[in-house]
Design an enzyme around this catalytic site. Sequence first.
Site, PDB file in Angstrom:
ATOM      1  CB  SER A   1      -0.894   0.015   1.239  1.00  0.00           C
ATOM      2  OG  SER A   1      -1.391   1.328   1.417  1.00  0.00           O
TER       3      SER A   1
ATOM      4  CG  HIS B 263      -3.673  -1.711  -1.774  1.00  0.00           C
ATOM      5  ND1 HIS B 263      -4.770  -2.449  -2.155  1.00  0.00           N
ATOM      6  CD2 HIS B 263      -4.081  -0.939  -0.730  1.00  0.00           C
ATOM      7  CE1 HIS B 263      -5.794  -2.145  -1.372  1.00  0.00           C
ATOM      8  NE2 HIS B 263      -5.404  -1.225  -0.500  1.00  0.00           N
TER       9      HIS B 263
ATOM     10  CG  ASP C 256      -5.047   2.246   0.633  1.00  0.00           C
ATOM     11  OD1 ASP C 256      -5.993   1.449   0.483  1.00  0.00           O
ATOM     12  OD2 ASP C 256      -3.950   1.914   1.126  1.00  0.00           O
TER      13      ASP C 256
ATOM     14  CG  MET D 239      -8.442   6.896   2.347  1.00  0.00           C
ATOM     15  SD  MET D 239      -7.628   6.867   3.938  1.00  0.00           S
ATOM     16  CE  MET D 239      -6.780   5.280   3.849  1.00  0.00           C
TER      17      MET D 239
ATOM     18  CG  HIS E 291      -9.127  -0.036  -0.762  1.00  0.00           C
ATOM     19  ND1 HIS E 291      -8.537  -0.255   0.467  1.00  0.00           N
ATOM     20  CD2 HIS E 291     -10.464  -0.031  -0.536  1.00  0.00           C
ATOM     21  CE1 HIS E 291      -9.490  -0.366   1.393  1.00  0.00           C
ATOM     22  NE2 HIS E 291     -10.660  -0.219   0.807  1.00  0.00           N
TER      23      HIS E 291
ATOM     24  CG  MET F 108     -11.366   3.049   1.690  1.00  0.00           C
ATOM     25  SD  MET F 108      -9.835   3.038   2.637  1.00  0.00           S
ATOM     26  CE  MET F 108      -8.643   3.151   1.308  1.00  0.00           C
TER      27      MET F 108
ATOM     28  CG  MET G 151     -11.441  -3.268   4.779  1.00  0.00           C
ATOM     29  SD  MET G 151      -9.958  -2.751   3.914  1.00  0.00           S
ATOM     30  CE  MET G 151      -9.140  -1.736   5.154  1.00  0.00           C
TER      31      MET G 151
ATOM     32  CG  PHE H  50      -6.219   6.611   9.902  1.00  0.00           C
ATOM     33  CD1 PHE H  50      -5.794   7.905   9.620  1.00  0.00           C
ATOM     34  CD2 PHE H  50      -7.512   6.413  10.375  1.00  0.00           C
ATOM     35  CE1 PHE H  50      -6.653   8.993   9.826  1.00  0.00           C
ATOM     36  CE2 PHE H  50      -8.369   7.492  10.575  1.00  0.00           C
ATOM     37  CZ  PHE H  50      -7.934   8.784  10.309  1.00  0.00           C
ATOM     38  N   GLY H  51      -3.225   4.021   7.658  1.00  0.00           N
ATOM     39  CA  GLY H  51      -2.218   2.967   7.701  1.00  0.00           C
ATOM     40  C   GLY H  51      -1.726   2.786   9.129  1.00  0.00           C
ATOM     41  N   GLY H  52      -0.990   1.717   9.352  1.00  0.00           N
ATOM     42  CA  GLY H  52      -0.309   1.532  10.623  1.00  0.00           C
ATOM     43  C   GLY H  52      -1.170   1.064  11.781  1.00  0.00           C
TER      44      GLY H  52
ATOM     45  CG  ASP I 213      -6.024  -3.085   2.920  1.00  0.00           C
ATOM     46  OD1 ASP I 213      -4.998  -2.787   3.555  1.00  0.00           O
ATOM     47  OD2 ASP I 213      -6.646  -2.269   2.203  1.00  0.00           O
ATOM     48  N   GLY I 214      -4.756  -4.577   5.993  1.00  0.00           N
ATOM     49  CA  GLY I 214      -4.729  -3.902   7.284  1.00  0.00           C
ATOM     50  C   GLY I 214      -3.918  -4.656   8.321  1.00  0.00           C
TER      51      GLY I 214
ATOM     52  N   GLY J   4       1.243  -2.038   4.049  1.00  0.00           N
ATOM     53  CA  GLY J   4       1.726  -0.673   3.883  1.00  0.00           C
ATOM     54  C   GLY J   4       2.893  -0.390   4.800  1.00  0.00           C
ATOM     55  CB  SER J   5       3.007   0.649   8.366  1.00  0.00           C
ATOM     56  OG  SER J   5       2.143  -0.365   8.827  1.00  0.00           O
TER      57      SER J   5
HETATM   58  C1  DX5 Z   1      -6.526   1.352   5.299  1.00  0.00           C
HETATM   59  C2  DX5 Z   1      -5.949   1.045   3.948  1.00  0.00           C
HETATM   60  C3  DX5 Z   1      -4.832   0.056   3.974  1.00  0.00           C
HETATM   61  C4  DX5 Z   1      -3.643   0.517   4.768  1.00  0.00           C
HETATM   62  C5  DX5 Z   1      -2.721  -0.613   4.996  1.00  0.00           C
HETATM   63  O1  DX5 Z   1      -7.677   2.109   5.166  1.00  0.00           O
HETATM   64  O2  DX5 Z   1      -6.955   0.498   3.116  1.00  0.00           O
HETATM   65  O3  DX5 Z   1      -4.456  -0.305   2.656  1.00  0.00           O
HETATM   66  O4  DX5 Z   1      -2.960   1.548   4.147  1.00  0.00           O
HETATM   67  O5  DX5 Z   1      -1.672  -0.146   5.798  1.00  0.00           O
HETATM   68  P1  DX5 Z   1      -1.016  -1.057   6.913  1.00  0.00           P
HETATM   69  O6  DX5 Z   1      -0.429  -2.250   6.231  1.00  0.00           O
HETATM   70  O7  DX5 Z   1      -0.011  -0.156   7.519  1.00  0.00           O
HETATM   71  O8  DX5 Z   1      -2.132  -1.460   7.869  1.00  0.00           O
HETATM   72 ZN    ZN Z   2      -6.398  -0.435   1.168  1.00  0.00          ZN
END
Ligand code: DX5
Ligand code: ZN
Length: 226
Positions: free
Chosen positions: A9, A34, A36, A38, A67, A69, A138, A144-146, A181-182, A203-204
Amino acid sequence: MPTYRIAPSILSADFARLGEEVRNVIASGADIVHFDVMDNHYVPNLTIGPLVCQAIRPHVTALIDVHLMVKPVDRIVPDFAKAGANIITFHPEASEHIDRTLQLIRDNGCKAGLVFNPATPLHYLDHVMDKIDIILIMSVNPGFGGQSFIPEALQKIAEVRRRIDAYLARNPGREILLEVDGGIKVDNIAAAARAGANTFVAGSAIFSQPDYKAVIDAMRGALAAV
Ligand code: DX5
Ligand code: ZN
């Protein structure tokens, strides 16, 4: 052994160097980008849109997995298709007409899929399997990531795996990816695979480390042991 795909991500990438970041992460062994999106309406954060998708498109040949959102969904779908997206997923609660949105994505030349938040029931799949190429579960609440992986997601992945396998038994030749994802890390990716996922967003876990290849190799090592 199933084909496993790793989808970093770019939400956790350095946005000031995004082209370089996507090249590096694909060169490090990732399969899918990926992306994201938002809108500060469906989720409480604001990220990137079609212009950024178009900007990174020439940097890699890998699939770009958008993705969404966002709410509403339909208006923005053709823009992402024109910007080079290959896969577009959306949250069923964000569309008034789910079947129509899935068809719209396919009519624009992309693979289509639904995304399920931790508390979103799976019944949205009931009448649309013929129009679905990917199902995204999900394992955090979107925005949010992380965030930390929610373990309940494993049971949901297993339930979706049963539904997909039952569907594919009746419809040979079709392919439906099961993506998670997440909060995916080296130490929980195998559990998600055992539950039935075959496509892993991270992602993170990847972008927070200096050596993307080391993380991706470690994830593949964990998957090889499943
Ligand atoms: C959250 C996103 C994810 C997120 C994943 O809303 O859809 O794709 O960025 O990040 P990590 O792997 O850090 O949870
Ligand atoms: Zn995502």
